[in-house]
Design a protein around this motif. Structure first.
Motif, PDB file in Angstrom:
ATOM      1  N   ARG A  69       0.935  -1.475   0.043  1.00  0.00           N
ATOM      2  CA  ARG A  69       0.016  -0.036   0.036  1.00  0.00           C
ATOM      3  C   ARG A  69       1.147   1.253  -0.146  1.00  0.00           C
ATOM      4  N   LYS A 205     -11.710  -3.735   0.334  1.00  0.00           N
ATOM      5  CA  LYS A 205     -11.046  -4.074   1.715  1.00  0.00           C
ATOM      6  C   LYS A 205     -10.707  -2.671   2.419  1.00  0.00           C
ATOM      7  N   LYS A 206      -9.590  -2.216   2.075  1.00  0.00           N
ATOM      8  CA  LYS A 206      -9.287  -1.258   3.326  1.00  0.00           C
ATOM      9  C   LYS A 206     -10.019   0.065   2.690  1.00  0.00           C
ATOM     10  N   HIS A 226     -10.006  -2.450  12.367  1.00  0.00           N
ATOM     11  CA  HIS A 226      -8.923  -3.126  11.521  1.00  0.00           C
ATOM     12  C   HIS A 226      -8.658  -4.051  12.598  1.00  0.00           C
ATOM     13  N   SER A 248      -0.589  -3.795  10.729  1.00  0.00           N
ATOM     14  CA  SER A 248      -0.305  -4.756   9.704  1.00  0.00           C
ATOM     15  C   SER A 248       0.803  -5.697  10.001  1.00  0.00           C
ATOM     16  N   ASP A 277      -8.984  -9.807   9.393  1.00  0.00           N
ATOM     17  CA  ASP A 277      -8.604  -8.327   9.035  1.00  0.00           C
ATOM     18  C   ASP A 277      -9.437  -7.157   9.535  1.00  0.00           C
ATOM     19  N   PHE A 299      -6.686 -12.050   2.568  1.00  0.00           N
ATOM     20  CA  PHE A 299      -5.415 -11.548   1.851  1.00  0.00           C
ATOM     21  C   PHE A 299      -4.339 -11.507   2.637  1.00  0.00           C
ATOM     22  N   ARG A 375       1.701 -12.040  -1.215  1.00  0.00           N
ATOM     23  CA  ARG A 375       0.208 -12.496  -0.523  1.00  0.00           C
ATOM     24  C   ARG A 375      -0.416 -13.668  -1.292  1.00  0.00           C
ATOM     25  N   ALA A 437       4.183  -4.534   5.105  1.00  0.00           N
ATOM     26  CA  ALA A 437       2.890  -4.173   4.308  1.00  0.00           C
ATOM     27  C   ALA A 437       2.713  -2.641   4.020  1.00  0.00           C
ATOM     28  N   PHE A 455      -6.243   3.773   8.164  1.00  0.00           N
ATOM     29  CA  PHE A 455      -7.344   3.400   7.452  1.00  0.00           C
ATOM     30  C   PHE A 455      -8.469   4.082   8.190  1.00  0.00           C
TER      31      PHE A 455
HETATM   32  C1  OXD Z   1      -3.573  -5.815   5.071  1.00  0.00           C
HETATM   33  C2  OXD Z   1      -2.773  -4.528   5.860  1.00  0.00           C
HETATM   34  O1  OXD Z   1      -4.377  -6.445   5.680  1.00  0.00           O
HETATM   35  O2  OXD Z   1      -1.962  -3.995   5.101  1.00  0.00           O
HETATM   36  O3  OXD Z   1      -3.106  -6.130   4.017  1.00  0.00           O
HETATM   37  O4  OXD Z   1      -3.056  -4.223   6.882  1.00  0.00           O
END
Ligand code: OXD
Ligand code: MN
Length: 597
Positions: A69, A205-206, A226, A248, A277, A299, A375, A437, A455
């Motif tokens: 990310r 997701k995020k 999270h 993460s 997650d 993931f 991943r 991550a 997040f």
């Molecule tokens: C993930 C993170 O879950 O980066 O991929 O937190």
């Protein structure tokens, strides 16, 4: 396929902007999925793995500049800068649409735009949110089919409503200079361009389930967190559910899939995975908190996943899984560091270069076969210990909330907050050592409140206020705990075995939540008495136990200086209760240090 005017209008505007050659609706059928897999194999976007060894599995490699990310390119675009707050990057919405619009312009020429209707949560649940992701990547479609409930049922459920998150994604030309991950909470919209990495592009997701959902949750009276969710079944058959937030790559997936140590297995303890997650949390009619995992897949980080650390994950990923940026061999096998078995004699590394075990760079550093943030994307239902309650539309009732981080020193193995308000302070001051991550320097400690720093879709000071307010409305708020599996001795060795043995700590947490199990009061919270955690079968000395539970007022006073610096950035928006907790802690520690000194 649809009759939803708002949706049709939006798709045609986005198609005008991106100019795809074709538009294809994802219907969620097996036939369409198989056809897309075939097409992506033919174009080289994915590689089919050996059918015997890895049935239904594929391999994908992202661009080498696109493996995690990119938080510095991730923005919250609210009309007022203060609403995004000092911990988020902010861009004015019109400017953000203009800037990203230039990158999206014509970005899908010669490509297909896939329309993915997806639901986060079971259709019909009060928790559930619907999103539509437009993307020019089959890899994204295939991942979304694993991670979310996607297809025509979702469209039918949406009907003519305009209540859906609008997600637009294009790989663009994967140029990091033209990459932006933009969130427009006021418009319920996400724009992601220039990336093909999961966390940036799987918009359910995020982006939706945390950044947009945290904003929606505050408006609608719930929490998007999270957190993993797991159930612990005791020998009497009672199941307690725990939600736990860790930054993460701190082992959330491993904890969520924990296998009890032999001694506890024999006694009859079992663990059930609900999610690894994300937790959406609501107040139930019974006054308890109920949590739901809105996703349908994992993931997870591949390196470090092996039959010692997480046999359940290994079993989960044996089929129908997409591997990203691990090592690929010529015979359709995959491998990663700290995985199973010996490395293959040769293969193609995550960066597309030939790889052999023992290779080093010019400076003598080990060259990874798999990227440290490589991943697997795997269906949740394949997890051997999946909870029968995982898709209960009501969620599961929470016994405790756990915060944690990776701290080599300072934080004891476990402690309990005095009450909800103190627990919010404990969450707000969480910190951890940086992992792979996130794009950035590894090993450095960073503050990561509730593991939501990257997040939270709005001003984090308002997020703290909201947590405090949320707790005030609960007749019996769950107890809040903090754990640290990563404490080390002077030689740098871990003091605690971790993994399955973490259940011993969870059992103490559950017992405390039910008003049993003994503890001593320290300035930072309640810490187990030396005999309160069942250590049967562990080779652990009394001194180590002491070290694990030790609270050093001097170290904590130093830590508090870090809390103050972190809080200063929020100015007057920081809730006064947080400052009160800070001062109360300072006082408790100072008295303690004076007594010790
Ligand atoms: C993930 C993170 O879950 O980066 O991929 O937190
Ligand atoms: Mn995560």
């Amino acid at each position: 396929m649809i009759n939803n005017k708002t949706l049709q209008k939006w798709i045609s505007e986005m198609a005008d902007l991106c100019q795809p050659e074709a538009i294809v609706w994802i219907d969620g059928s097996e036939g369409q999925k198989k056809a897309l897999e075939k097409e992506a194999v033919a174009s080289g976007e994915i590689v089919r793995l050996d059918e015997k060894k890895w049935p239904g599995c594929f391999y994908h490699r992202t661009a080498t500049n696109d493996v995690a990310r990119t938080e510095h390119l991730t923005y919250i675009c609210t009309s007022k800068k203060e609403d995004a707050g000092p911990t988020n990057n902010w861009m004015e919405p019109a400017e953000a649409y203009r800037k990203a619009g230039a990158y999206f312009k014509g970005s899908m020429r010669g490509r297909t735009m896939y329309v993915i209707p997806f639901a986060m949560g079971p259709l019909g649940s009060p928790f559930t949110k619907i999103g539509i992701e437009l993307t020019d990547s089959i890899y994204v479609v295939l991942n979304m089919l694993i991670m979310t409930r996607a297809g025509k049922d979702v469209l039918e459920h949406l009907g003519e409503s305009d209540n859906f998150t609008r997600g637009l994604h294009s790989k663009g030309d994967l140029d990091i200079e033209k990459r932006l991950i933009l969130h427009f909470p006021e418009d319920n919209t996400i724009w992601s361009v220039g990336s093909g990495y999961g966390g940036n592009v799987l918009l359910g997701k995020k982006c939706l389930s945390l950044r947009i959902a945290s904003w929606l949750g505050r408006q609608e009276g719930w929490l998007a967190e999270h957190m993993l969710i797991m159930g612990v079944e005791n020998p009497e058959g009672r199941i307690d559910y725990i939600a736990a937030a860790f930054p993460s790559a701190c082992g959330k997936t491993n904890l969520a899939m924990l296998i009890p140590p032999e001694h506890l297995q024999k006694k009859g303890y079992k663990v059930w995975t609900v999610g690894d997650d994300i937790a959406w949390i609501r107040r139930g009619e019974d006054g308890r908190l109920w949590a739901l995992n809105p996703e349908t897949g994992f993931f997870g980080v591949a390196p470090g996943t092996n039959s010692r650390t997480n046999p359940n994950a290994l079993a989960t990923i044996r089929r129908n899984t997409i591997f990203t940026n691990v090592l690929l061999t010529g015979d359709g096998d995959v491998w990663w560091e700290n995985g199973e078995g010996e490395p293959p004699a040769e293969g193609i590394a995550w960066d597309g270069r030939p790889w052999k075990p023992g290779m080093v760079d010019e400076s003598g550093n080990y060259i990874h076969g798999a990227h440290p943030n490589s991943r697997f994307t795997a269906p949740i239902t394949q997890c051997p210990i999946i909870s029968p309650e995982w898709d209960n539309p009501k969620g599961v009732p929470l016994t405790a909330i756990v915060f944690g981080g990776r701290r080599s020193h300072l934080a004891p193995l476990v402690y309990e907050a005095f009450n909800w308000r103190h627990g919010v302070y404990v969450g707000a001051t969480m910190a951890s050592e940086v992992t792979a991550a996130q794009y950035g320097k590894q090993g450095k400690v960073r503050r990561d409140p509730m593991a939501m720093l990257p997040f939270c879709g709005y001003n984090m000071a308002d997020y703290f206020s909201y947590w405090l307010e949320f707790g005030r409305t609960l007749p019996n708020p769950p107890k809040i705990f903090h754990v640290n599996w990563f404490r080390k001795d002077e030689k740098g060795c871990f003091l605690w075995p971790g993994f399955g043995d973490n259940l011993r700590v969870l059992n103490w947490i559950i017992e405390r939540a039910h008003g049993r199990a003994s503890a001593v009061k320290t300035p930072i919270g309640f810490v187990p008495t030396p005999d309160a955690i069942d250590m049967t079968g562990l080779d652990i000395s009394e001194d180590t136990v002491k070290e694990l539970f030790a609270v050093d007022p001097g170290d904590w006073l130093e830590e508090l200086a870090g809390h103050r610096i972190f809080f200063e950035q929020f100015g007057a928006r920081l809730p006064s209760e947080i400052l009160k907790e800070y001062h109360a802690l300072l006082e408790r520690l100072s008295i303690n240090e004076a007594a010790a000194g």
